[in-house]
Design a protein around this motif. Sequence first.
Motif, mmCIF file in Angstrom:
data_model
loop_
_atom_site.group_PDB
_atom_site.id
_atom_site.type_symbol
_atom_site.label_atom_id
_atom_site.label_comp_id
_atom_site.label_asym_id
_atom_site.label_seq_id
_atom_site.Cartn_x
_atom_site.Cartn_y
_atom_site.Cartn_z
ATOM 1 N N MET A 33 37.863 36.970 32.751
ATOM 2 C CA MET A 33 38.220 38.292 32.376
ATOM 3 C C MET A 33 39.428 38.302 31.669
ATOM 4 O O MET A 33 40.134 37.611 31.809
ATOM 5 N N GLY A 104 43.071 43.480 46.023
ATOM 6 C CA GLY A 104 42.489 43.910 44.502
ATOM 7 C C GLY A 104 42.317 45.498 44.446
ATOM 8 O O GLY A 104 42.741 45.902 43.451
ATOM 9 N N TRP A 105 41.663 46.043 45.431
ATOM 10 C CA TRP A 105 41.060 47.263 45.237
ATOM 11 C C TRP A 105 42.617 48.220 45.553
ATOM 12 O O TRP A 105 42.833 49.113 44.745
ATOM 13 N N ASN A 107 45.492 47.208 44.292
ATOM 14 C CA ASN A 107 46.160 46.996 42.803
ATOM 15 C C ASN A 107 45.263 47.703 41.901
ATOM 16 O O ASN A 107 46.049 48.416 41.012
ATOM 17 N N VAL A 115 37.572 52.693 41.822
ATOM 18 C CA VAL A 115 36.973 51.528 42.217
ATOM 19 C C VAL A 115 35.569 51.825 42.490
ATOM 20 O O VAL A 115 35.276 52.704 43.294
ATOM 21 N N GLY A 138 48.564 42.859 43.138
ATOM 22 C CA GLY A 138 47.913 42.271 42.316
ATOM 23 C C GLY A 138 48.556 40.807 42.587
ATOM 24 O O GLY A 138 47.417 39.862 42.524
ATOM 25 N N GLN A 142 46.288 37.319 43.625
ATOM 26 C CA GLN A 142 46.212 36.096 43.297
ATOM 27 C C GLN A 142 46.343 34.906 44.027
ATOM 28 O O GLN A 142 45.470 33.829 44.365
#
Length: 179
Positions: A33, A104-105, A107, A115, A138, A142
């Motif tokens: 992505m 992730g959500w 972020n 979302v 975020g 990672q």
Amino acid sequence: MPSSAVVYNPLSRALHWSIVLLVAVEFVLAWLMPDVHRGTQPVGLIAWHIGVGTTILALMLLRLLWRGVGGAPALLPGPTWQQHLAKLVHVLLYAGFVVLPLLGWANASSRGWTVHLAGVVGLPALAASGAVWAHKMGNVHQVVAYVLLGAIGLHVAGALFHGVVLRDDTLRRMWPRKA
Ligand code: HEM
Ligand code: HEM
């Protein structure tokens, strides 16, 4: 074939292997992505990353719930340190694949994105749009993703050690087969 008393039940096995497949797809999506910057929109592969990631979260929660109800067979006999390590990695994987999608959500919420579970059902925001703490998640997302990739490597090495070197029932009792 091991007796049904010591194999994982069919739903546990189905969930284990569905999640394995989705996690593999999720890492490929993450790598393919586009980089996410200020103003990036959650479309294309990013939308897929979010849709697959939230599905993993839902399946993990179902799996944890089902483990509480349906249980799991005791680890097969072996050196204590190996049993402790296997359990530790299992706990890390269970906790990690709940926490990782939540990061992730958070972020995504801080970016003002809505979302969607599996790309379909809109979910509430985990943080206010612009929330600094959630934006920072975020990077944590990672780092946690790569720590979990390492844990998966250890887990797979352990499973293969049992299956190929020790040739015991560990791999077989998680293997997909007819109920
Ligand atoms: C098990 C599930 C997940 C895995 C394995 C995963 C993995 C990753 C990885 C490896 C990256 C970094 C990509 C790179 O190196 O450029 C990433 C980035 C990202 N992921 Fe996930 N992810 C998961 C779930 C989610 C979910 C559920 C969401 C949102 C609801 C999400 C949103 C994001 C965002 C927004 C980024 C970019 C972060 C930034 O650059 O600040 N992820 N993900
Ligand atoms: C995304 C990747 C994976 C995750 C998140 C994961 C997660 C887990 C977890 C949490 C357990 C513990 C089940 C329980 O006792 O409740 C487990 C068991 C197991 N996994 Fe995985 N797994 C992954 C990939 C794999 C792969 C690729 C293999 C095979 C090469 C594998 C083989 C096994 C086996 C054989 C067991 C049973 C261990 C035992 O009976 O002691 N897993 N997995």
